[in-house]
Structure formats: C-alpha cells, structure tokens
Design a protein around this motif. Structure first.
Motif, PDB file in Angstrom:
ATOM      1  N   VAL A 184       0.857  -1.183   0.000  1.00 40.05           N
ATOM      2  CA  VAL A 184       0.000   0.000   0.000  1.00 40.05           C
ATOM      3  C   VAL A 184       0.888   1.227   0.000  1.00 40.05           C
ATOM      4  O   VAL A 184       1.809   1.333   0.816  1.00 40.05           O
ATOM      5  CB  VAL A 184      -0.937   0.022   1.230  1.00 40.05           C
ATOM      6  N   VAL A 185       0.622   2.141  -0.929  1.00 40.86           N
ATOM      7  CA  VAL A 185       1.354   3.403  -0.980  1.00 40.86           C
ATOM      8  C   VAL A 185       0.369   4.522  -0.644  1.00 40.86           C
ATOM      9  O   VAL A 185      -0.547   4.794  -1.420  1.00 40.86           O
ATOM     10  CB  VAL A 185       1.981   3.653  -2.364  1.00 40.86           C
ATOM     11  N   LEU A 186       0.549   5.139   0.500  1.00 47.48           N
ATOM     12  CA  LEU A 186      -0.280   6.275   0.894  1.00 47.48           C
ATOM     13  C   LEU A 186       0.455   7.551   0.521  1.00 47.48           C
ATOM     14  O   LEU A 186       1.573   7.786   0.990  1.00 47.48           O
ATOM     15  CB  LEU A 186      -0.564   6.245   2.394  1.00 47.48           C
ATOM     16  N   ALA A 187      -0.156   8.363  -0.333  1.00 47.14           N
ATOM     17  CA  ALA A 187       0.503   9.557  -0.850  1.00 47.14           C
ATOM     18  C   ALA A 187      -0.290  10.802  -0.507  1.00 47.14           C
ATOM     19  O   ALA A 187      -1.516  10.837  -0.671  1.00 47.14           O
ATOM     20  CB  ALA A 187       0.669   9.444  -2.367  1.00 47.14           C
ATOM     21  N   GLY A 188       0.413  11.817  -0.012  1.00 47.37           N
ATOM     22  CA  GLY A 188      -0.259  13.063   0.311  1.00 47.37           C
ATOM     23  C   GLY A 188       0.579  13.911   1.237  1.00 47.37           C
ATOM     24  O   GLY A 188       1.766  13.645   1.459  1.00 47.37           O
ATOM     25  N   ALA A 189      -0.045  14.924   1.802  1.00 46.30           N
ATOM     26  CA  ALA A 189       0.666  15.914   2.609  1.00 46.30           C
ATOM     27  C   ALA A 189       0.425  15.702   4.095  1.00 46.30           C
ATOM     28  O   ALA A 189      -0.620  15.171   4.506  1.00 46.30           O
ATOM     29  CB  ALA A 189       0.205  17.317   2.219  1.00 46.30           C
ATOM     30  N   LEU A 190       1.408  16.106   4.907  1.00 42.62           N
ATOM     31  CA  LEU A 190       1.268  16.187   6.369  1.00 42.62           C
ATOM     32  C   LEU A 190       0.964  14.834   6.998  1.00 42.62           C
ATOM     33  O   LEU A 190       0.161  14.731   7.930  1.00 42.62           O
ATOM     34  CB  LEU A 190       0.175  17.207   6.735  1.00 42.62           C
ATOM     35  N   LEU A 191       1.624  13.776   6.517  1.00 46.21           N
ATOM     36  CA  LEU A 191       1.310  12.415   6.959  1.00 46.21           C
ATOM     37  C   LEU A 191       2.154  11.939   8.135  1.00 46.21           C
ATOM     38  O   LEU A 191       1.712  11.066   8.895  1.00 46.21           O
ATOM     39  CB  LEU A 191       1.515  11.431   5.798  1.00 46.21           C
ATOM     40  N   ALA A 208       0.650  26.144   7.983  1.00 47.39           N
ATOM     41  CA  ALA A 208       0.523  24.748   8.426  1.00 47.39           C
ATOM     42  C   ALA A 208       1.769  23.955   8.069  1.00 47.39           C
ATOM     43  O   ALA A 208       2.259  23.156   8.878  1.00 47.39           O
ATOM     44  CB  ALA A 208      -0.714  24.110   7.785  1.00 47.39           C
ATOM     45  N   TYR A 209       2.307  24.178   6.875  1.00 41.00           N
ATOM     46  CA  TYR A 209       3.521  23.469   6.471  1.00 41.00           C
ATOM     47  C   TYR A 209       4.729  23.920   7.293  1.00 41.00           C
ATOM     48  O   TYR A 209       5.602  23.107   7.628  1.00 41.00           O
ATOM     49  CB  TYR A 209       3.775  23.664   4.972  1.00 41.00           C
ATOM     50  N   ASP A 210       4.767  25.214   7.641  1.00 36.94           N
ATOM     51  CA  ASP A 210       5.850  25.687   8.502  1.00 36.94           C
ATOM     52  C   ASP A 210       5.778  25.027   9.878  1.00 36.94           C
ATOM     53  O   ASP A 210       6.803  24.593  10.427  1.00 36.94           O
ATOM     54  CB  ASP A 210       5.783  27.211   8.646  1.00 36.94           C
ATOM     55  N   ARG A 211       4.591  24.956  10.444  1.00 38.94           N
ATOM     56  CA  ARG A 211       4.421  24.290  11.741  1.00 38.94           C
ATOM     57  C   ARG A 211       4.790  22.813  11.650  1.00 38.94           C
ATOM     58  O   ARG A 211       5.416  22.256  12.555  1.00 38.94           O
ATOM     59  CB  ARG A 211       2.966  24.404  12.217  1.00 38.94           C
ATOM     60  N   TYR A 212       4.382  22.184  10.566  1.00 40.56           N
ATOM     61  CA  TYR A 212       4.664  20.761  10.353  1.00 40.56           C
ATOM     62  C   TYR A 212       6.161  20.500  10.377  1.00 40.56           C
ATOM     63  O   TYR A 212       6.643  19.569  11.052  1.00 40.56           O
ATOM     64  CB  TYR A 212       4.059  20.353   9.016  1.00 40.56           C
ATOM     65  N   ASP A 213       6.929  21.338   9.674  1.00 37.56           N
ATOM     66  CA  ASP A 213       8.380  21.149   9.634  1.00 37.56           C
ATOM     67  C   ASP A 213       9.001  21.297  11.017  1.00 37.56           C
ATOM     68  O   ASP A 213       9.903  20.534  11.384  1.00 37.56           O
ATOM     69  CB  ASP A 213       9.014  22.166   8.677  1.00 37.56           C
ATOM     70  N   VAL A 214       8.524  22.258  11.784  1.00 38.57           N
ATOM     71  CA  VAL A 214       9.120  22.545  13.083  1.00 38.57           C
ATOM     72  C   VAL A 214       8.673  21.549  14.151  1.00 38.57           C
ATOM     73  O   VAL A 214       9.486  20.999  14.905  1.00 38.57           O
ATOM     74  CB  VAL A 214       8.777  23.980  13.528  1.00 38.57           C
ATOM     75  N   GLU A 215       7.376  21.289  14.207  1.00 38.98           N
ATOM     76  CA  GLU A 215       6.821  20.514  15.311  1.00 38.98           C
ATOM     77  C   GLU A 215       6.910  19.007  15.095  1.00 38.98           C
ATOM     78  O   GLU A 215       7.066  18.254  16.064  1.00 38.98           O
ATOM     79  CB  GLU A 215       5.364  20.918  15.549  1.00 38.98           C
TER      80      GLU A 215
END
Length: 209
Positions: free
Chosen positions: A134-141, A175-182
């Motif tokens: 199974v390949v799950l593809a997307g953002a913020l995973l 949201a992407y900035d928070r994702y990278d940091v947190e």
C-alpha cells in the motif's frame, strides 16, 4: 550531511528499492505538499513494483479527509485545523493501514470520503496479498503515529512552496511551517527528498542508529 542529486527516474528506483527488499506486506508513505507531486510519484513507484511481481494499491490521502462539518468547523482557511484536523486518521488506520499490516486481514478500502461532494465513496474493498504494498501519498502524513513500514518525505522550502502553491492554497503555508518545526518529517522519514525543483530532485538517506 551528503546530498545526492538524482533524476526523477532514479528517484523512482531508489524508492522502489526501499520496498522491494522487504518481505510480506509493506505500507509506504510518500509525504509531501501537492507541488512536490506525491501521488504522481506513487503511481510511478507502483508501476515499478508491479513489474517486480508485487501487487500495489495507491491511496491518496485526500480521499481520506474528514467530513466538511468536522473539517471546516473553524472555517475553510484555518491553517491549524488543516494540519491537525483534516486527515481522517482513524479511517486510515481502520480501512487501510491496519488491514495492510502484518497481522491484518488484507481487505483495504481504496477511498473513503469524497471531499468535493462531501459524501462517502461506494468503492468495494481490495484484497491485498501477503506480499502486497500500500502506498499512501499526500501531505502532512508523518509525525502522527500512523503505522508505516517505510516513509519518504518530499521536502520543499517555504520559499519554493510559496512560489508553487496556487493562490487559493497560500493560506496553508503556516501549516507546512508548523509541520516542519513541530513534527520534523525530515528526521522521521527513511528517505528525504529535496524537492524544491521536482524535475531535479536530490536525496539524503537517513541513517538509523
């Protein structure tokens, strides 16, 4: 840190090799913002794995979003909710990642929720064999505790992402900035791909101690 430039074709081979050497079912995450092309990359990896005799199901994370009544409770452009509340983690565990695990039933649901119509899809289940992928593809995973066997993070810098996102998606940048940091997806992934220029990627393998 050693960065290795690769072609898109070599990137597909690199990811394929991460999976091909594993026995049993494999749950691969291809994590990256839309401009990095995670779903298109997943489809290319799937072609290569099928050529090696592995059954592969590509699942788009956008088909496992929560209903609008929950997802948009705080408005349509809330970056904190986009990061924390849009993805239906429980649905992914129940319908995809749990069944695709080593002790799972192998009955995987390809799609759950159509965000455009705000209705459930009517897809039937797919039977994943004992060596299926199974390949799950997307953002913020990543950084959610979801059970992946292999993970790849397609990283775009804030500047590159701002240039690449459509005008209607610029509100997601915080949201992407928070994702990278947190959540530090670059450290969580088995393979880091620098994807500021998706047609000229570079890779950094993550060495585990």
């Amino acid at each position: 840190m050693r960065i290795t430039p690769v072609s898109p074709d070599l990137l597909v081979e690199e990811i394929t090799d991460l999976v091909a050497g594993r026995a049993g079912r494999v749950r691969l995450a291809l994590d990256g913002p839309p401009p990095s092309g995670p779903v298109a990359l997943a489809e290319r990896v799937a072609v290569q794995l099928r050529a090696l005799g592995r059954a592969v199901l590509v699942v788009a994370a956008t088909d496992f979003l929560r209903p609008a009544s929950v997802r948009l409770e705080y408005g349509r452009e809330d970056p904190d909710e986009f990061l924390e509340g849009w993805l239906d983690e429980a649905g992914l565990r129940r319908e995809v990642l749990g069944p695709a695990g080593p002790d799972g039933s192998g009955r995987v649901l390809p799609r759950l929720w159509d965000a455009a119509t705000d209705r459930a899809y009517r897809d039937g289940y797919t039977e994943l064999p004992a060596d299926g992928v199974v390949v799950l593809a997307g953002a913020l995973l990543l950084g959610r505790g979801l059970p992946f066997d292999v993970s790849v993070h397609l990283r775009m810098s804030s500047a590159a992402l701002a240039r690449s996102l459509a005008d209607g998606e610029q509100w997601t940048l915080p949201a992407y900035d928070r994702y990278d940091v947190e959540r530090d997806p670059a450290a969580a992934a088995d393979l880091l791909v620098l994807a500021d220029h998706p047609d000229r990627p570079a890779i950094r393998r993550v060495e585990r101690r």
